[in-house]
Motif scaffolding. Structure first.
Motif, mmCIF file in Angstrom:
data_model
loop_
_atom_site.group_PDB
_atom_site.id
_atom_site.type_symbol
_atom_site.label_atom_id
_atom_site.label_comp_id
_atom_site.label_asym_id
_atom_site.label_seq_id
_atom_site.Cartn_x
_atom_site.Cartn_y
_atom_site.Cartn_z
ATOM 1 N N ARG A 126 -35.313 7.457 -10.500
ATOM 2 C CA ARG A 126 -34.767 8.656 -9.855
ATOM 3 C C ARG A 126 -35.520 8.986 -8.579
ATOM 4 O O ARG A 126 -34.928 9.247 -7.522
ATOM 5 C CB ARG A 126 -34.853 9.844 -10.825
ATOM 6 C CG ARG A 126 -33.871 9.805 -11.977
ATOM 7 C CD ARG A 126 -34.286 10.773 -13.065
ATOM 8 N NE ARG A 126 -33.181 11.121 -13.961
ATOM 9 C CZ ARG A 126 -33.321 11.821 -15.067
ATOM 10 N NH1 ARG A 126 -34.540 12.263 -15.429
ATOM 11 N NH2 ARG A 126 -32.274 12.100 -15.826
ATOM 12 N N LEU A 127 -36.836 8.990 -8.670
ATOM 13 C CA LEU A 127 -37.651 9.280 -7.494
ATOM 14 C C LEU A 127 -37.401 8.264 -6.387
ATOM 15 O O LEU A 127 -37.271 8.616 -5.214
ATOM 16 C CB LEU A 127 -39.136 9.285 -7.878
ATOM 17 C CG LEU A 127 -39.634 10.537 -8.615
ATOM 18 C CD1 LEU A 127 -40.916 10.242 -9.366
ATOM 19 C CD2 LEU A 127 -39.870 11.672 -7.609
ATOM 20 N N THR B 134 -27.474 0.320 -0.083
ATOM 21 C CA THR B 134 -26.413 1.292 0.220
ATOM 22 C C THR B 134 -26.832 2.740 -0.014
ATOM 23 O O THR B 134 -26.008 3.648 0.095
ATOM 24 C CB THR B 134 -25.175 1.007 -0.650
ATOM 25 O OG1 THR B 134 -25.540 1.123 -2.041
ATOM 26 C CG2 THR B 134 -24.631 -0.389 -0.386
ATOM 27 N N ALA B 135 -28.094 2.965 -0.359
ATOM 28 C CA ALA B 135 -28.534 4.295 -0.806
ATOM 29 C C ALA B 135 -28.220 5.397 0.194
ATOM 30 O O ALA B 135 -27.618 6.422 -0.157
ATOM 31 C CB ALA B 135 -30.032 4.272 -1.113
ATOM 32 N N SER C 140 -21.798 11.322 -1.688
ATOM 33 C CA SER C 140 -21.746 11.694 -3.105
ATOM 34 C C SER C 140 -21.496 13.189 -3.281
ATOM 35 O O SER C 140 -21.782 14.003 -2.391
ATOM 36 C CB SER C 140 -23.054 11.317 -3.806
ATOM 37 O OG SER C 140 -23.277 9.923 -3.732
ATOM 38 N N ALA C 141 -20.974 13.542 -4.443
ATOM 39 C CA ALA C 141 -20.694 14.941 -4.754
ATOM 40 C C ALA C 141 -21.988 15.736 -4.875
ATOM 41 O O ALA C 141 -23.060 15.194 -5.170
ATOM 42 C CB ALA C 141 -19.899 15.040 -6.051
ATOM 43 N N ALA D 73 -28.676 11.305 -8.247
ATOM 44 C CA ALA D 73 -29.433 10.068 -8.445
ATOM 45 C C ALA D 73 -28.977 9.337 -9.707
ATOM 46 O O ALA D 73 -28.822 8.110 -9.714
ATOM 47 C CB ALA D 73 -30.924 10.379 -8.513
ATOM 48 N N ASP D 74 -28.761 10.081 -10.781
ATOM 49 C CA ASP D 74 -28.333 9.469 -12.042
ATOM 50 C C ASP D 74 -26.967 8.802 -11.899
ATOM 51 O O ASP D 74 -26.724 7.720 -12.445
ATOM 52 C CB ASP D 74 -28.299 10.514 -13.158
ATOM 53 C CG ASP D 74 -29.685 10.893 -13.656
ATOM 54 O OD1 ASP D 74 -30.651 10.188 -13.305
ATOM 55 O OD2 ASP D 74 -29.795 11.899 -14.375
ATOM 56 N N LYS D 75 -26.068 9.439 -11.163
ATOM 57 C CA LYS D 75 -24.746 8.862 -10.961
ATOM 58 C C LYS D 75 -24.834 7.552 -10.174
ATOM 59 O O LYS D 75 -24.118 6.585 -10.459
ATOM 60 C CB LYS D 75 -23.844 9.862 -10.251
ATOM 61 C CG LYS D 75 -23.395 11.017 -11.132
ATOM 62 C CD LYS D 75 -22.573 12.030 -10.366
ATOM 63 C CE LYS D 75 -22.144 13.187 -11.273
ATOM 64 N NZ LYS D 75 -21.420 14.251 -10.517
ATOM 65 N N MET D 76 -25.724 7.501 -9.205
ATOM 66 C CA MET D 76 -25.910 6.284 -8.431
ATOM 67 C C MET D 76 -26.529 5.184 -9.274
ATOM 68 O O MET D 76 -26.151 4.012 -9.185
ATOM 69 C CB MET D 76 -26.766 6.571 -7.199
ATOM 70 C CG MET D 76 -26.045 7.399 -6.143
ATOM 71 S SD MET D 76 -27.074 7.848 -4.717
ATOM 72 C CE MET D 76 -27.473 6.232 -4.044
#
Length: 424
Positions: free
Chosen positions: A81-82, A127-128, A135-136, A60-63
């Motif tokens: 984040r949530l 785009t979530a 994502s990794a 989430a933080d990377k996004m």
């Protein structure tokens, strides 16, 4: 139930705040009443939201960093984040953006950032879901990841992190008939005798719960008693017994078991489960070091530890802790081993185990105990059991389990255990 979802989201945000800013474990926050004012469905939703967010926090933080140049205050960060996790994983979620904007707006210190929250989440929502899937796998915080890579290597820890992100199925320990429990619950009997249920609902509504035919216990956590393999009538001490799964195992095997733990509240749960399952044990609330009764045929010491082996079930741990308590825990484990050996009769067996991935809380503790006690040996004969896989056996003669083991069927908790034999 709150149809808007706001009540559950506010509670999930509160839980996330307590974990990330106060260093409290999720179980502590919930035990203190965080869910008490919610309807049952909202309680389950809030707990699931907080768990999912903690499990995917790194992702989430990377996004979010794609849309926010500077990290906002942690109160806002946790709301974002949530929201990201919900937007990315719950296609049926409604009112996500509005709920988290309202959470930010209700706080006087962050209300000016409601516009930023709205703008960021509107962009993320486009785009979530697609981005989340590409994502990794989230990685553990550096304070924990570094020591674990040093112990097990980069490749192994990548597997551990995949297991953490996947979560955990429900494992049951049958009181008697594993096949019957598997049929009744729709589960599968594992090679070690536990029953694994991949899609479980509310535990108390599952077939066999009220009748006491089983109890919840991770497959790895059930192995120390299977490794000890006491005989019917043996006098066995379960030291640091709560939450009591091993006590129930020992009682079901017909041993004369004494369960000792310092937590009065957790020992009440042990007594409740003994009553539900129709099993018998002596339950004593006491500090382990103050308990002095001797002459036991066997001792099971599941020592207090970092619990780093349970992250796939408890994703809050890496964010509530920072490793600063590890030194004290390791010293306590050493002292507990010495104390427990003193309660064991000559020739008796002791299983030392910890739900830790750190060798200092497992392999190293056993090696050092053998060095301190000249009459102490490791019982390698105890490893001659059909359910034990060769890859689990460690150099000094214990068993090491990691979450990346059994990847095709849902993994297992990280654990270390060894049988130590006192000289006669």
């Amino acid at each position: 139930m709150d149809q808007t979802g706001l009540a559950a989201r506010r509670t999930a945000h509160f839980i996330l705040q307590q974990v990330t800013t106060e260093g409290r474990l999720m179980s502590e926050v919930i035990g203190a009443g965080a869910l008490n004012d919610l309807a049952p469905d909202d309680r389950a939703r809030a707990q699931r939201l907080a768990t999912d967010a903690l499990r995917g926090l790194d992702r989430a933080d990377k996004m979010l960093r794609q849309h926010v140049k500077k990290a906002p205050p942690i109160f806002v960060q946790n709301a974002l984040r949530l929201a990201v996790v919900e937007l990315a994983t719950d296609g049926s979620a409604h009112g996500v953006v509005n709920s988290y904007v309202e959470i930010v707006a209700r706080n006087k210190r962050t209300e000016k950032l409601k516009g930023l929250t709205n703008a960021v989440l509107r962009k993320v929502s486009e785009t979530a879901a697609a981005q989340w899937g590409k994502s990794a796998v989230p990685v553990m915080p550096k304070w924990l990841r570094g020591p674990l890579i040093e112990a097990w290597g980069q490749k192994a820890i990548a597997g551990v992190e995949r297991a953490h992100f996947s979560g955990a199925p429900l494992d049951l320990t049958p009181k008697t008939d594993a096949d019957a429990v598997a049929r009744a619950t729709g589960g599968t009997v594992l090679p070690t005798g536990s029953v694994r249920v991949q899609e479980a609902g509310q535990v108390s509504r599952m077939s066999g719960f009220i009748e006491g035919e089983w109890w919840v216990q991770d497959a790895a956590a059930a192995m120390p008693v299977r490794l000890l393999d006491p005989q019917e009538g043996d006098r066995v001490l379960d030291l640091c017994a709560a939450p009591g799964g091993k006590t129930l195992q020992l009682a079901a095997m017909g041993t004369d078991v004494t369960a000792v733990d310092v937590s009065e509240g957790r020992m009440r749960r042990v007594q409740e489960n003994l009553k539900r399952t129709g099993l018998t044990a002596e339950v004593i609330v006491s500090d382990a070091f103050e308990y002095q009764e001797t002459g036991f045929d066997a001792v099971l010491l599941d020592a207090p530890c970092s619990a780093t082996g349970t992250i796939r079930r408890h994703p809050d741990l890496p964010y509530a802790k920072d490793g600063s308590e590890f030194g004290a825990l390791i010293g306590q484990q050493e002292a507990m081993i010495d104390h427990a050996l003193g309660l064991l009769k000559p020739g008796g067996a002791m299983v030392f185990c910890t739900c830790s991935l750190l060798p200092d809380e497992g392999e190293v503790q056993v090696e050092e105990a053998l060095g301190r006690h000249s009459d102490l040996t490791i019982d390698r004969a105890a490893l001659d059991k059909p359910w034990i896989e060769k890859d689990w056996i460690t150099e000094e003669g214990g068993l090491r389990f990691r979450p990346d083991y059994w990847p095709d069927i849902g993994g297992m908790d990280g654990f270390y255990m060894a049988v130590l034999r006192k000289g006669s």
